[in-house]
Design a protein around this motif. Structure first.
Motif, mmCIF file in Angstrom:
data_model
loop_
_atom_site.group_PDB
_atom_site.id
_atom_site.type_symbol
_atom_site.label_atom_id
_atom_site.label_comp_id
_atom_site.label_asym_id
_atom_site.label_seq_id
_atom_site.Cartn_x
_atom_site.Cartn_y
_atom_site.Cartn_z
ATOM 1 N N UNK A 8 50.080 32.123 55.707
ATOM 2 C CA UNK A 8 51.618 31.756 55.828
ATOM 3 C C UNK A 8 52.103 31.326 56.804
ATOM 4 N N UNK A 9 52.857 29.908 57.454
ATOM 5 C CA UNK A 9 53.192 30.244 58.928
ATOM 6 C C UNK A 9 54.547 30.155 58.453
ATOM 7 N N UNK A 10 54.885 30.768 59.241
ATOM 8 C CA UNK A 10 56.622 31.372 59.823
ATOM 9 C C UNK A 10 57.096 29.519 59.654
ATOM 10 N N UNK A 11 58.332 29.116 58.817
ATOM 11 C CA UNK A 11 58.997 27.939 59.251
ATOM 12 C C UNK A 11 60.273 28.466 60.266
ATOM 13 N N UNK A 12 60.746 27.774 61.406
ATOM 14 C CA UNK A 12 61.747 28.442 61.854
ATOM 15 C C UNK A 12 63.133 27.597 60.539
ATOM 16 N N UNK A 13 64.142 28.533 61.423
ATOM 17 C CA UNK A 13 65.594 28.203 60.489
ATOM 18 C C UNK A 13 66.052 26.985 60.338
ATOM 19 N N UNK A 14 65.911 26.364 61.609
ATOM 20 C CA UNK A 14 66.057 24.541 61.873
ATOM 21 C C UNK A 14 65.410 23.517 60.909
ATOM 22 N N UNK A 15 63.705 24.243 60.910
ATOM 23 C CA UNK A 15 63.424 23.487 59.858
ATOM 24 C C UNK A 15 64.298 23.621 58.409
ATOM 25 N N UNK A 16 64.190 24.974 58.351
ATOM 26 C CA UNK A 16 64.932 24.549 56.927
ATOM 27 C C UNK A 16 66.110 23.451 57.298
ATOM 28 N N UNK A 17 67.146 23.763 57.723
ATOM 29 C CA UNK A 17 67.958 22.719 58.023
ATOM 30 C C UNK A 17 68.229 21.380 58.138
ATOM 31 N N UNK A 18 67.205 21.541 58.871
ATOM 32 C CA UNK A 18 66.382 20.254 59.237
ATOM 33 C C UNK A 18 66.397 18.669 57.693
ATOM 34 N N UNK A 19 65.658 19.878 56.916
ATOM 35 C CA UNK A 19 65.044 19.672 55.491
ATOM 36 C C UNK A 19 66.013 18.946 54.630
ATOM 37 N N UNK A 20 67.621 20.077 54.486
ATOM 38 C CA UNK A 20 68.254 19.713 54.252
ATOM 39 C C UNK A 20 69.444 18.673 54.368
ATOM 40 N N UNK A 21 69.038 18.476 55.756
ATOM 41 C CA UNK A 21 69.556 17.576 56.247
ATOM 42 C C UNK A 21 68.672 15.890 55.800
ATOM 43 N N UNK A 22 67.536 16.239 56.192
ATOM 44 C CA UNK A 22 67.208 14.581 55.067
ATOM 45 C C UNK A 22 67.582 14.587 54.152
ATOM 46 N N UNK A 23 67.922 15.871 53.238
ATOM 47 C CA UNK A 23 67.595 15.513 51.188
ATOM 48 C C UNK A 23 69.241 15.273 51.219
ATOM 49 N N UNK A 24 70.365 14.995 52.357
ATOM 50 C CA UNK A 24 71.335 14.505 51.904
ATOM 51 C C UNK A 24 71.924 13.512 52.493
ATOM 52 N N UNK A 25 70.977 13.246 53.845
ATOM 53 C CA UNK A 25 71.019 11.970 53.746
ATOM 54 C C UNK A 25 70.478 10.505 53.426
ATOM 55 N N UNK A 26 69.854 11.467 52.568
ATOM 56 C CA UNK A 26 68.553 10.132 51.758
ATOM 57 C C UNK A 26 69.262 9.107 50.444
ATOM 58 N N UNK A 27 71.276 10.278 50.219
ATOM 59 C CA UNK A 27 71.668 10.069 49.384
ATOM 60 C C UNK A 27 70.828 10.165 47.731
ATOM 61 N N UNK A 28 71.359 9.864 47.041
ATOM 62 C CA UNK A 28 71.490 10.188 45.698
ATOM 63 C C UNK A 28 69.952 10.071 44.991
ATOM 64 N N UNK A 29 68.902 11.120 44.627
ATOM 65 C CA UNK A 29 67.545 10.620 44.000
ATOM 66 C C UNK A 29 67.125 9.904 43.032
ATOM 67 N N UNK A 30 65.833 8.870 43.088
ATOM 68 C CA UNK A 30 65.538 7.738 41.600
ATOM 69 C C UNK A 30 65.626 8.588 40.066
ATOM 70 N N UNK A 31 65.816 7.720 39.656
ATOM 71 C CA UNK A 31 65.371 8.486 38.298
ATOM 72 C C UNK A 31 63.571 8.771 38.108
ATOM 73 N N UNK A 32 64.046 9.609 37.167
ATOM 74 C CA UNK A 32 62.494 10.131 37.603
ATOM 75 C C UNK A 32 61.616 8.795 36.366
ATOM 76 N N UNK A 33 60.516 8.664 36.373
ATOM 77 C CA UNK A 33 59.862 7.970 35.599
ATOM 78 C C UNK A 33 59.686 7.752 33.938
ATOM 79 N N UNK A 34 60.162 6.493 33.291
ATOM 80 C CA UNK A 34 59.738 6.301 31.986
ATOM 81 C C UNK A 34 58.699 7.140 31.500
#
Lengths: 216, 219
Positions: B59-85
């Protein structure tokens, strides 16, 4: 500065979920110390991922991230990526985990397995390897919630597979790891894995049969 | 009922993502028709999950900044698509299951066949160069030219059935042939046989004429 290991709460919730599952199905939790711990560990990730799926819970996601993102990054490095590329792709994998959390089916896989498949697909992309088309997916219909006992058994089987790998002779274990890091061609893979896959396969088969039945 | 399945080796290679595209296509198309192999594949994916879970030392350490960056990507992309039927609707009524149907661009009637002699037709399916995938159309009762193999060949039956000296293969069955296999498959009477054949080396035909024609046929 940050304390990003708020594990107490979700773990307790996972334990409660296991308690509830056990109670619902009249399973005694006494006298099976080892598997109890196993189920709790795997069930914890199921509970957390469900919170990500249904409640957009970023705390739950953070805990999943803390555990899996470094493993995914390490996996990508082992597969031939440099650190920067691995870090970026691990981030992509975790964003996919967030986006597709609702598609995870805990009756057919552990969270680790599901994340492995996402990481594998990202790796194929990243290293521009041969395209890997997938069979038509069978997804749960809106009314077909997976059976809770199936979920728990599946999680337990997945945990037992981890111990089974640990107890393989080193040569076999290394072969398996190299295969999954994308380091072996088809002809280099050994005929026998040495792993007892029969039980886990039967479980998944059963879950598939129920799914087919509910779809027909 | 399907009686000829994928090997553990193929399933592990497909699960780890190291097969040539043409082989991936044959494996995935078989799994689309075979719940037994679908479950076996899931158990091989579970090995991948276990390898990932165990990988504490790699396992390779991930910085706390990377977590924050991921969280902000998630926030910026808006609502998730509905799962395929549910995939139920696409499962039935087709001769070519997915993912093969997408590669062909339709079902059997959309295949652009070419005659290769003796009533046998084929259509090469474009994939990466590491291996070749083609559809074969063998009229009922006719033989595929007698051939041995340089490398590995997978033959997945999609319609009808064929038999060689040893065995019979019908819809969903997959034959795994390697260097040692020399056979003369014959399409069973009753229905024309359609197969997906995948090779990682050119076939070596035994007769003189097919061998001369081979470079032109692209098989």
């Amino acid at each position: 500065m940050f304390d990003i290991t708020p594990q107490t709460l979700p773990s307790r919730q996972a334990a409660a979920a296991v308690d509830m599952l056990c109670a619902q199905h009249g399973i005694s939790r006494r006298g099976k110390r080892q598997s109890e711990v196993d189920v709790q560990n795997a069930a914890k990730w199921v509970v957390l991922l469900e919170k990500v799926a249904t409640e957009q819970d970023t705390d739950a996601f953070t805990e999943v991230f803390e555990h899996f993102a470094p493993r995914v990054k390490g996996f990508l490095i082992k597969s031939g990526a440099d650190h920067a590329m691995a870090e970026e792709c691990a981030q992509d994998v975790m964003v996919t985990v967030w986006n597709k959390a609702a598609q995870f089916d805990p009756a057919r896989a552990s969270v680790a397995t599901w994340i492995f498949t996402i990481a594998r697909n990202r790796r194929i992309d990243m290293l521009r390897r041969d395209r890997r088309p997938e069979p038509e997916e069978l997804t749960w219909g809106p009314e077909a919630e997976p059976d809770q006992l199936d979920v728990m058994t599946m999680q337990q089987e997945s945990e037992q597979l981890i111990s089974a790998i640990a107890s393989l002779p080193e040569k076999q274990r290394v072969m398996i790891e190299r295969a999954y890091f994308g380091d072996l061609t088809h002809s280099e893979i050994a005929e026998e894995t040495g792993l007892p896959l029969g039980t886990i396969k039967s479980r998944i088969r059963l879950a598939l049969e129920r799914l087919r039945h509910s779809l027909s | 009922m399907i009686t000829h399945h994928l090997s553990d080796k193929l399933l592990m290679a497909y699960s780890s993502g190291t097969l040539p595209e043409a082989f991936n296509l044959a494996v995935a198309t078989h799994i689309a028709m075979c719940d037994e192999c679908r479950a076996r594949l899931a158990s091989f994916d579970a090995i991948g999950g276990a390898v990932l879970e165990r990988a504490e030392d790699t396992a390779a350490p991930m910085s706390h900044e990377t977590l924050l960056a991921t969280l902000s990507r998630i926030k910026d992309q808006g609502p998730r698509e509905q799962a395929a039927q549910s995939g139920r609707a696409t499962q039935e009524g087709w001769t070519l299951p997915e993912p093969l149907r997408s590669y062909v661009g339709g079902d059997v009637q959309d295949v652009k066949w070419r005659n290769v002699g003796g009533g046998v037709r084929q259509a090469v399916i474009p994939t990466s160069e590491n291996a070749t995938a083609r559809l074969l159309y063998i009229p009922a009762g006719k033989a595929v030219p007698d051939h041995g193999h340089h490398g590995m060949e997978l033959t997945l039956v999609l319609q009808g059935a064929f038999a060689d000296e040893e065995d019979c293969f019908s819809r969903g069955d997959i034959e795994i042939a390697d260097e040692g296999t020399e056979h003369q498959p014959i399409a069973q009477v009753g229905a024309d046989c359609i197969c997906l054949a995948v090779t990682d080396a050119p076939l070596k035909f035994r007769g003189l004429l097919p061998r001369l024609a081979q470079p032109f046929l692209g098989i």
